[in-house]
Design a protein around this motif. Sequence first.
Motif, PDB file in Angstrom:
ATOM      1  N   GLN A   8       0.862  -1.172   0.000  1.00 15.36           N
ATOM      2  CA  GLN A   8       0.000   0.000   0.000  1.00 15.36           C
ATOM      3  C   GLN A   8       0.901   1.225   0.000  1.00 15.36           C
ATOM      4  OE1 GLN A   8      -2.592   0.210   3.360  1.00 15.36           O
ATOM      5  NE2 GLN A   8      -3.659   1.986   2.617  1.00 15.36           N
ATOM      6  N   VAL A  10       2.155   4.678   0.942  1.00 16.20           N
ATOM      7  CA  VAL A  10       2.031   5.470   2.162  1.00 16.20           C
ATOM      8  C   VAL A  10       2.652   6.833   1.900  1.00 16.20           C
ATOM      9  CG1 VAL A  10       2.688   5.658   4.578  1.00 16.20           C
ATOM     10  CG2 VAL A  10       2.160   3.421   3.608  1.00 16.20           C
ATOM     11  N   GLN A  11       1.865   7.866   2.066  1.00 19.57           N
ATOM     12  CA  GLN A  11       2.353   9.231   1.900  1.00 19.57           C
ATOM     13  C   GLN A  11       3.094   9.630   3.169  1.00 19.57           C
ATOM     14  OE1 GLN A  11       2.410  11.191  -0.664  1.00 19.57           O
ATOM     15  NE2 GLN A  11       3.228  12.958   0.402  1.00 19.57           N
ATOM     16  N   GLN A  13       4.571  11.772   6.187  1.00 19.12           N
ATOM     17  CA  GLN A  13       4.046  12.929   6.904  1.00 19.12           C
ATOM     18  C   GLN A  13       4.909  14.144   6.586  1.00 19.12           C
ATOM     19  OE1 GLN A  13       1.432  13.579   8.257  1.00 19.12           O
ATOM     20  NE2 GLN A  13       0.592  11.877   9.381  1.00 19.12           N
ATOM     21  N   ARG A  15       5.323  18.302   7.233  1.00 16.67           N
ATOM     22  CA  ARG A  15       4.901  19.460   8.003  1.00 16.67           C
ATOM     23  C   ARG A  15       5.148  20.683   7.134  1.00 16.67           C
ATOM     24  NH1 ARG A  15       2.040  18.285  12.572  1.00 16.67           N
ATOM     25  NH2 ARG A  15       3.214  19.382  14.138  1.00 16.67           N
ATOM     26  N   VAL A  27     -11.840  18.456  -1.080  1.00 17.25           N
ATOM     27  CA  VAL A  27     -12.207  17.047  -0.927  1.00 17.25           C
ATOM     28  C   VAL A  27     -13.609  16.755  -1.442  1.00 17.25           C
ATOM     29  CG1 VAL A  27     -12.472  15.175   0.740  1.00 17.25           C
ATOM     30  CG2 VAL A  27     -10.672  16.870   1.043  1.00 17.25           C
ATOM     31  N   LYS A  54      -5.871  16.443  15.046  1.00 15.26           N
ATOM     32  CA  LYS A  54      -5.218  16.414  13.743  1.00 15.26           C
ATOM     33  C   LYS A  54      -4.736  17.816  13.375  1.00 15.26           C
ATOM     34  CE  LYS A  54      -5.833  15.013   9.009  1.00 15.26           C
ATOM     35  NZ  LYS A  54      -5.679  13.669   8.581  1.00 15.26           N
ATOM     36  N   ASP A  72      -7.090  19.521   5.067  1.00 13.00           N
ATOM     37  CA  ASP A  72      -6.482  18.280   5.537  1.00 13.00           C
ATOM     38  C   ASP A  72      -5.174  18.048   4.773  1.00 13.00           C
ATOM     39  OD1 ASP A  72      -5.774  15.544   5.872  1.00 13.00           O
ATOM     40  OD2 ASP A  72      -7.871  14.974   6.143  1.00 13.00           O
ATOM     41  N   PRO A  73      -4.046  17.837   5.459  1.00 12.18           N
ATOM     42  CA  PRO A  73      -2.770  17.641   4.768  1.00 12.18           C
ATOM     43  C   PRO A  73      -2.723  16.380   3.907  1.00 12.18           C
ATOM     44  CG  PRO A  73      -2.521  17.208   7.113  1.00 12.18           C
ATOM     45  CD  PRO A  73      -3.895  17.789   6.909  1.00 12.18           C
ATOM     46  N   ASN A  74      -3.652  15.439   4.114  1.00 10.32           N
ATOM     47  CA  ASN A  74      -3.718  14.266   3.243  1.00 10.32           C
ATOM     48  C   ASN A  74      -4.100  14.645   1.811  1.00 10.32           C
ATOM     49  OD1 ASN A  74      -3.037  12.338   5.197  1.00 10.32           O
ATOM     50  ND2 ASN A  74      -5.153  12.276   5.931  1.00 10.32           N
ATOM     51  N   TYR A  75      -4.660  15.837   1.635  1.00 10.86           N
ATOM     52  CA  TYR A  75      -5.080  16.318   0.328  1.00 10.86           C
ATOM     53  C   TYR A  75      -4.222  17.502  -0.124  1.00 10.86           C
ATOM     54  CZ  TYR A  75      -8.945  13.152   0.825  1.00 10.86           C
ATOM     55  OH  TYR A  75      -9.690  12.017   0.968  1.00 10.86           O
ATOM     56  N   ARG A  77      -0.060  18.572  -1.375  1.00 12.25           N
ATOM     57  CA  ARG A  77       1.265  18.129  -1.794  1.00 12.25           C
ATOM     58  C   ARG A  77       2.148  19.352  -1.980  1.00 12.25           C
ATOM     59  NH1 ARG A  77      -0.868  14.334  -0.250  1.00 12.25           N
ATOM     60  NH2 ARG A  77      -1.093  12.300  -1.194  1.00 12.25           N
TER      61      ARG A  77
END
Length: 125
Positions: A8, A10-11, A13, A15, A27, A54, A72-75, A77
């Motif tokens: 899988q 994995v991005q 982390q 900061r 999103v 979070k 959200d930092p998951n979205y 780059r």
Amino acid sequence: MPQQPQTQAVQPQIRYIKGDIVLFRNVERFWLGKPDHTSVGRVERSWQHVDTRKVLYDLTELGSLSYRAGVDPNYMRPLPAADAMRDIDTAPLNETDIGAMTPAAVAWLRHHLARGNSTLPAPHA
């Protein structure tokens, strides 16, 4: 037959700090398949959500100068400066066909020559 391990992506982390330039997604627009879901923004601040703990980011969308709170930092780059400047760094400045150069390289060349310099800088070894 042995079972194959599943992999899988994995991005890592990341900061972000104030002033970082990032690519980010709205999103809701993205998952609903609506257009204009991805934008470029500048990080204004980070903060921690009281309930989830979070880390979220507030951004200024560069195209419209709209303020986007709680991204959200998951979205997100990073957009490194080296990537943004690669077309200038690799421009064929000795090319006789100006159309072969990228727009950024042409802009750099025009700016340099407009400052009264009729010669180009010495090439790097």
